[in-house]
Design a protein around this motif. Structure first.
Motif, PDB file in Angstrom:
ATOM      1  N   TRP A 275       0.840  -1.192   0.000  1.00  0.00           N
ATOM      2  CA  TRP A 275       0.000   0.000   0.000  1.00  0.00           C
ATOM      3  C   TRP A 275       0.872   1.238   0.000  1.00  0.00           C
ATOM      4  O   TRP A 275       1.972   1.244   0.566  1.00  0.00           O
ATOM      5  CB  TRP A 275      -0.892   0.025   1.237  1.00  0.00           C
ATOM      6  CG  TRP A 275      -1.829  -1.134   1.351  1.00  0.00           C
ATOM      7  CD1 TRP A 275      -1.536  -2.392   1.815  1.00  0.00           C
ATOM      8  CD2 TRP A 275      -3.218  -1.153   0.993  1.00  0.00           C
ATOM      9  NE1 TRP A 275      -2.653  -3.187   1.779  1.00  0.00           N
ATOM     10  CE2 TRP A 275      -3.696  -2.453   1.270  1.00  0.00           C
ATOM     11  CE3 TRP A 275      -4.088  -0.199   0.471  1.00  0.00           C
ATOM     12  CZ2 TRP A 275      -5.027  -2.826   1.055  1.00  0.00           C
ATOM     13  CZ3 TRP A 275      -5.405  -0.557   0.251  1.00  0.00           C
ATOM     14  CH2 TRP A 275      -5.866  -1.859   0.526  1.00  0.00           C
ATOM     15  N   ILE A 277       0.563   5.518   0.768  1.00  0.00           N
ATOM     16  CA  ILE A 277      -0.258   6.622   1.269  1.00  0.00           C
ATOM     17  C   ILE A 277       0.410   7.928   0.887  1.00  0.00           C
ATOM     18  O   ILE A 277       1.562   8.186   1.272  1.00  0.00           O
ATOM     19  CB  ILE A 277      -0.449   6.530   2.795  1.00  0.00           C
ATOM     20  CG1 ILE A 277      -1.194   5.240   3.143  1.00  0.00           C
ATOM     21  CG2 ILE A 277      -1.189   7.737   3.320  1.00  0.00           C
ATOM     22  CD1 ILE A 277      -1.426   5.055   4.622  1.00  0.00           C
ATOM     23  N   TYR A 284      -4.859   7.240  -0.427  1.00  0.00           N
ATOM     24  CA  TYR A 284      -4.145   5.971  -0.393  1.00  0.00           C
ATOM     25  C   TYR A 284      -4.512   5.154  -1.620  1.00  0.00           C
ATOM     26  O   TYR A 284      -5.563   5.354  -2.233  1.00  0.00           O
ATOM     27  CB  TYR A 284      -4.479   5.188   0.882  1.00  0.00           C
ATOM     28  CG  TYR A 284      -5.894   4.660   0.924  1.00  0.00           C
ATOM     29  CD1 TYR A 284      -6.202   3.362   0.504  1.00  0.00           C
ATOM     30  CD2 TYR A 284      -6.938   5.464   1.384  1.00  0.00           C
ATOM     31  CE1 TYR A 284      -7.500   2.890   0.528  1.00  0.00           C
ATOM     32  CE2 TYR A 284      -8.247   4.993   1.413  1.00  0.00           C
ATOM     33  CZ  TYR A 284      -8.519   3.703   0.991  1.00  0.00           C
ATOM     34  OH  TYR A 284      -9.817   3.232   1.008  1.00  0.00           O
TER      35      TYR A 284
END
Length: 386
Positions: A275, A277, A284
């Motif tokens: 992931w 951000i 995100y």
């Protein structure tokens, strides 16, 4: 001009020197897809059982339960998360031990000279449980995190000093930490199937003894906007921290975490994702998802520890899979950088670069034996791009 060139031009124009510790990422247009890696194909396994691209070499730095060469210190079992700390003209590699307190859990250090020779090794944390990952701070301490229920973060002092628990950073199944000197916070991952992503806001930057623990709130999608909400009881009892805030976003098994240039990346092993951000934009999205890779099969599975370089490349270690360290580039490609052969019962841990960016340290936590007593710590040198 591609995004990498644009990025580096912007950095040079701003008069900033980028080091591996403060890597400047490009504008990733995630998720990454298969492509030829920046260093070409892997060669045959070397004498250490490691497959590397042309121009790179490996060496063994330390083995669990054996004396670190050049010292009298016996290297710990199950080496896990690690980092490099500058030390004058040399550097220190710190490494966690992911075993229980009775078995010697904690963290150790290996001290290197300016030429990369080992000049010392010692323990920096003892008596703790399942120290898995962690994170380096801008003031050159190492945050060693316990991966147990109501685990703690310990601030250790590789350059000298006594380790201390930092309970204000929350009591939960900690994994990794990443310091953000711009917003003056520390991001934290949680290794639970319904884990959360946190940030700790110290009352005073550089002092982690007091502050506010917050959790990321967002929808259930894989991209969108987010906010932060304060966790009422960081002690996590009787209600676990991850269950205290309504709307906190769930992440499936948080693992490694890396901050650079207004972006924080973290991995989740339960769904093989990386992931990212965007802290400046408050959004995100995915940098990698093994279900979305094409063409062919996903090269990166069992995502775990993550680090980055001044080029903007991300290096992600595998827990299982084919025992690879893979590279995700700012051009949104993913490829295998190295592969450790004959270690099918192990996992790759602790990737970290030296300040010059020409050496990569990492460990095979259980080595060829598949036992915590079989850990091996390596160093890879070669023409890493800057």
């Amino acid at each position: 001009m591609d995004r990498r060139t644009m990025l580096r031009a912007a950095v040079v124009g701003a008069g900033t020197v980028a080091l591996p510790f403060t890597a400047w990422p490009a504008a990733y247009g995630a998720p990454a897809q298969n492509a030829t890696g920046p260093y070409g194909p892997l060669g045959a396994a070397d004498a250490n059982g490691i497959q590397l691209p042309a121009g790179f070499t490996s060496s063994v730095v330390a083995r669990s339960r054996q004396t670190v060469p050049g010292t009298s210190y016996v290297w710990h079992d199950a080496p896990d998360g690690g980092a490099v700390i500058p030390d004058g003209d040399g550097w220190i590699y710190v490494s966690n031990s992911e075993v229980g307190s009775a078995a010697g859990g904690g963290a150790s250090r290996i001290v290197f000279s300016a030429t990369g020779q080992v000049v010392g090794a010692s323990r920096i944390l003892s008596g703790t449980d399942n120290n898995c990952a962690g994170g380096r701070t801008p003031w050159h301490t190492w945050l060693s995190c316990e991966e147990v229920s109501r685990g703690r973060v310990f601030e250790t002092y590789p350059l000298g000093g006594t380790a201390v628990a930092r309970p204000a950073m929350g009591r939960f199944k900690h994994e990794a930490a990443a310091a953000d000197p711009v917003r003056q916070v520390v991001y934290l991952t949680e290794d639970e199937p319904d884990g959360k992503f946190y940030r700790f806001v110290p009352t005073a930057w550089g002092d982690l003894s007091a502050g506010t623990l917050q959790v990321l709130r967002a929808g259930s999608a894989t991209s969108g906007s987010f906010t932060w909400a304060t966790v009422p009881d960081p002690d996590g009892t009787p209600t676990a921290t991850r269950r205290q805030v309504s709307g906190a976003k769930t992440f499936n098994g948080g693992e490694g975490c890396h901050y650079a240039g207004d972006t924080v990346w973290f991995t989740t092993k339960g769904d093989n994702r990386v992931w990212q951000i965007n802290l400046a934009a408050g959004t995100y999205e995915l940098a990698y998802d093994d279900d979305l890779v094409s063409p062919g099969s996903a090269p990166l599975t069992g995502v775990d520890n993550i680090t980055g370089t001044s080029s903007g490349d991300l290096y992600v270690a595998e827990d299982g899979g084919t025992m690879d360290i893979c590279v995700i580039t700012p051009d949104d490609t993913v490829s295998v950088f190295l592969r450790v052969t004959g270690h099918s019962g192990s996992e790759i841990t602790g990737p970290a670069f030296t300040p010059a960016g020409d050496r990569l340290y990492f460990s095979s936590q259980r080595g060829t034996s598949g036992s915590s007593s079989g850990g091996i710590t390596y160093c890879v040198t070669g023409p890493f791009r800057d």
